[in-house]
Design a protein around this motif. Structure first.
Motif, PDB file in Angstrom:
ATOM      1  N   CYS A   4       4.517 -25.506  42.262  1.00  0.00           N
ATOM      2  CA  CYS A   4       4.576 -24.052  42.408  1.00  0.00           C
ATOM      3  C   CYS A   4       4.262 -23.359  41.078  1.00  0.00           C
ATOM      4  N   VAL A   5       4.749 -23.937  40.002  1.00  0.00           N
ATOM      5  CA  VAL A   5       4.531 -23.319  38.696  1.00  0.00           C
ATOM      6  C   VAL A   5       3.077 -23.392  38.292  1.00  0.00           C
ATOM      7  N   THR A   6       2.424 -24.494  38.597  1.00  0.00           N
ATOM      8  CA  THR A   6       1.033 -24.657  38.179  1.00  0.00           C
ATOM      9  C   THR A   6       0.065 -23.925  39.071  1.00  0.00           C
ATOM     10  N   ALA A   7       0.525 -23.478  40.229  1.00  0.00           N
ATOM     11  CA  ALA A   7      -0.381 -22.824  41.172  1.00  0.00           C
ATOM     12  C   ALA A   7      -0.856 -21.471  40.646  1.00  0.00           C
ATOM     13  N   ALA A   8      -0.018 -20.716  39.992  1.00  0.00           N
ATOM     14  CA  ALA A   8      -0.390 -19.355  39.545  1.00  0.00           C
ATOM     15  C   ALA A   8       0.442 -18.940  38.336  1.00  0.00           C
ATOM     16  N   ALA A   9      -0.096 -17.976  37.574  1.00  0.00           N
ATOM     17  CA  ALA A   9       0.645 -17.435  36.414  1.00  0.00           C
ATOM     18  C   ALA A   9       1.798 -16.573  36.892  1.00  0.00           C
ATOM     19  N   GLY A  10       2.874 -16.549  36.118  1.00  0.00           N
ATOM     20  CA  GLY A  10       4.034 -15.756  36.512  1.00  0.00           C
ATOM     21  C   GLY A  10       4.453 -14.783  35.430  1.00  0.00           C
ATOM     22  N   LYS A  11       5.366 -13.908  35.750  1.00  0.00           N
ATOM     23  CA  LYS A  11       5.896 -12.920  34.804  1.00  0.00           C
ATOM     24  C   LYS A  11       7.400 -13.061  34.729  1.00  0.00           C
ATOM     25  N   LEU A  12       7.893 -13.081  33.484  1.00  0.00           N
ATOM     26  CA  LEU A  12       9.332 -13.118  33.274  1.00  0.00           C
ATOM     27  C   LEU A  12       9.856 -11.689  33.310  1.00  0.00           C
ATOM     28  N   LYS A  13      10.641 -11.372  34.304  1.00  0.00           N
ATOM     29  CA  LYS A  13      11.039  -9.997  34.506  1.00  0.00           C
ATOM     30  C   LYS A  13      12.376  -9.662  33.859  1.00  0.00           C
ATOM     31  N   GLU A  14      13.195 -10.611  33.611  1.00  0.00           N
ATOM     32  CA  GLU A  14      14.513 -10.316  33.030  1.00  0.00           C
ATOM     33  C   GLU A  14      15.031 -11.573  32.366  1.00  0.00           C
ATOM     34  N   TRP A  15      15.684 -11.350  31.207  1.00  0.00           N
ATOM     35  CA  TRP A  15      16.290 -12.509  30.550  1.00  0.00           C
ATOM     36  C   TRP A  15      17.498 -12.056  29.761  1.00  0.00           C
ATOM     37  N   SER A  16      18.326 -12.978  29.402  1.00  0.00           N
ATOM     38  CA  SER A  16      19.522 -12.679  28.611  1.00  0.00           C
ATOM     39  C   SER A  16      19.846 -13.883  27.749  1.00  0.00           C
ATOM     40  N   LEU A  17      20.524 -13.569  26.622  1.00  0.00           N
ATOM     41  CA  LEU A  17      20.907 -14.617  25.674  1.00  0.00           C
ATOM     42  C   LEU A  17      22.409 -14.537  25.470  1.00  0.00           C
ATOM     43  N   ILE A  18      23.093 -15.627  25.667  1.00  0.00           N
ATOM     44  CA  ILE A  18      24.548 -15.658  25.516  1.00  0.00           C
ATOM     45  C   ILE A  18      24.868 -16.444  24.257  1.00  0.00           C
ATOM     46  N   GLU A  24      32.873  -9.547  20.642  1.00  0.00           N
ATOM     47  CA  GLU A  24      32.770  -8.711  21.828  1.00  0.00           C
ATOM     48  C   GLU A  24      31.955  -9.428  22.885  1.00  0.00           C
ATOM     49  N   HIS A  25      32.122  -8.962  24.144  1.00  0.00           N
ATOM     50  CA  HIS A  25      31.370  -9.584  25.244  1.00  0.00           C
ATOM     51  C   HIS A  25      29.878  -9.388  24.988  1.00  0.00           C
ATOM     52  N   PRO A  49      11.523 -24.696  31.756  1.00  0.00           N
ATOM     53  CA  PRO A  49      12.820 -24.557  32.419  1.00  0.00           C
ATOM     54  C   PRO A  49      13.850 -24.050  31.425  1.00  0.00           C
ATOM     55  N   PRO A  50      14.837 -23.301  31.884  1.00  0.00           N
ATOM     56  CA  PRO A  50      15.874 -22.799  30.989  1.00  0.00           C
ATOM     57  C   PRO A  50      16.514 -23.930  30.220  1.00  0.00           C
ATOM     58  N   LYS A  51      16.684 -23.698  28.942  1.00  0.00           N
ATOM     59  CA  LYS A  51      17.339 -24.684  28.094  1.00  0.00           C
ATOM     60  C   LYS A  51      18.821 -24.362  28.001  1.00  0.00           C
ATOM     61  N   ALA A  52      19.506 -25.294  27.562  1.00  0.00           N
ATOM     62  CA  ALA A  52      20.946 -25.079  27.381  1.00  0.00           C
ATOM     63  C   ALA A  52      21.171 -24.025  26.320  1.00  0.00           C
ATOM     64  N   ALA A  53      22.229 -23.281  26.483  1.00  0.00           N
ATOM     65  CA  ALA A  53      22.541 -22.226  25.511  1.00  0.00           C
ATOM     66  C   ALA A  53      22.653 -22.814  24.120  1.00  0.00           C
ATOM     67  N   LEU A  54      22.063 -22.033  23.136  1.00  0.00           N
ATOM     68  CA  LEU A  54      22.081 -22.506  21.765  1.00  0.00           C
ATOM     69  C   LEU A  54      23.460 -22.356  21.164  1.00  0.00           C
ATOM     70  N   SER A  55      23.773 -23.282  20.309  1.00  0.00           N
ATOM     71  CA  SER A  55      25.066 -23.210  19.627  1.00  0.00           C
ATOM     72  C   SER A  55      24.990 -22.181  18.512  1.00  0.00           C
ATOM     73  N   PRO A  56      26.118 -21.674  18.055  1.00  0.00           N
ATOM     74  CA  PRO A  56      26.112 -20.658  16.996  1.00  0.00           C
ATOM     75  C   PRO A  56      25.381 -21.126  15.753  1.00  0.00           C
ATOM     76  N   SER A  57      25.406 -22.358  15.456  1.00  0.00           N
ATOM     77  CA  SER A  57      24.757 -22.839  14.243  1.00  0.00           C
ATOM     78  C   SER A  57      23.252 -22.824  14.357  1.00  0.00           C
ATOM     79  N   GLN A  58      22.734 -22.789  15.613  1.00  0.00           N
ATOM     80  CA  GLN A  58      21.298 -22.791  15.815  1.00  0.00           C
ATOM     81  C   GLN A  58      20.687 -21.386  15.798  1.00  0.00           C
TER      82      GLN A  58
END
Length: 346
Positions: A4-18, A24-25, A49-58
């Motif tokens: 499915c990914v290779t069939a067509a180009a896509g757009k990332l519409k929303e992302w967040s970093l924790i 604070e939250h 694919p989404p990677k694991a959340a980065l640690s504070p040191s990274q």
């Protein structure tokens, strides 16, 4: 799936970093507008694919610049500074001089050509020609630059003083002429042109007094002439310029009749007659100095002339007849030689 990914180009519409470990939250969902503005166009191979959340040191956090902790310039205000110089102040105690383009610095007093705007704490430029001023207006100059004169009544700087004022070269000011002067030079009363109702006399403007009056410089008003004068320069009998009606000018006075040995004669351009002296042997004459009407003692009247008292005789009869026929008896020399012939001629 991978297909499915290779069939067509896509757009990332929303992302967040924790980030873990924040005070604070950290999670905040972007609005639709913000999401659209942050769209990233990614090609298919770049999608991972989404990677694991980065640690504070990274997580890389940029370091803040170190604040200046030294002594500020004395003209810097309470907001501090970025360095020790007057052009590194964040605000000023007195005035800010300059612009963003030329760089600004704090000064205690604005330089020549500027005035201090206390409300804005800025040095603002004076009007052209002003060296010192109280505002930007052309009529707020306190002193002028080289080549200009300060018009003190208008508080302007001009290259030429206007009518009614003269240039004081020592102080470079425009000073007012005497009220009677339209134009003057060097001094208030050194007039070159007078206002209406005044006449120029030896560099001064005097009032145009009515006939029969004169200008009294001490009282600064018109005074009455002597009754014998038509016009005058003073109140005295001998200060007449022209005589009153039926008076004749004689020895700087106006007289009703010429004295003995004088006769009245009309003079071109004068409204009165002038007393002229009669012939030296005449006691009185009329119309002409030679037209004697009376002779002095020791002289005898012969026609209109006065001849010395002696025996009235002729030199030569033929000669005297020729004198008579050529009307030469009026001449004193011929009268002396041809007394009898000329006397008979009447």
């Amino acid at each position: 799936t991978t297909s499915c990914v290779t069939a067509a180009a896509g757009k990332l519409k929303e992302w967040s970093l924790i980030l873990y470990g924040t005070a604070e939250h950290p999670y905040h969902t972007f609005s639709a507008h913000q999401s659209r503005s942050r769209m990233l166009e990614l090609s298919a191979p770049e999608l991972e694919p989404p990677k694991a959340a980065l640690s504070p040191s990274q997580v890389e956090v940029p370091e803040d610049e170190e604040d200046y902790t030294g002594v500020c310039h004395p003209e810097c205000g309470d907001k501090g500074c970025d360095g020790p110089n007057a052009d590194q102040c964040l605000n000023c105690v007195h005035f800010s001089l300059g612009s963003v383009k030329t760089s600004r610095k704090c000064v205690s007093v604005c330089p020549l050509g500027y005035f201090g705007d206390t409300a804005a704490r800025r040095c603002r430029r004076c009007h052209k020609g002003c060296e010192t001023c109280s505002s930007r207006a052309a009529t707020q100059c306190l002193s002028c630059r080289r080549g200009f004169y300060h018009h003190q009544e208008m508080n302007t700087c001009v290259t030429l003083c206007p009518a009614g004022f003269y240039a004081d070269e020592s102080q470079k000011n425009c000073l007012k002429c005497h009220p009677s002067c339209k134009k003057c030079v060097d001094e208030p009363e050194k007039c070159t042109v007078c206002k209406e109702g005044f006449s120029l006399a030896r560099g001064s403007c005097i009032p145009d007094c009515e006939p029969g009056t004169y200008f009294d410089s001490e009282l600064i008003r018109c005074g009455e002439c002597h009754h014998t004068c038509g016009t005058c320069v003073g109140p005295g009998r001998e200060e007449c310029i022209h005589c009153a009606k039926n008076f004749h000018f004689h020895d700087w006075k106006c007289v009703p009749a010429c004295g003995e040995g004088f006769y009245p004669e009309e003079m071109p351009g004068l409204p009165h007659k002038v007393c002229r002296r009669c012939d030296e042997n005449c006691l009185s004459c009329a119309g002409s100095s030679r037209n004697c009407s009376r002779c002095k003692t020791g002289f005898t009247q012969l026609g209109t002339s006065c001849i010395t008292n002696h025996t009235c005789s002729n030199a030569d009869e033929t000669f005297c007849e020729m004198v008579k026929s050529n009307r030469l008896c009026e001449r004193k020399l011929f009268i002396q030689f041809c007394c009898r012939t000329c006397l008979l001629a009447g």
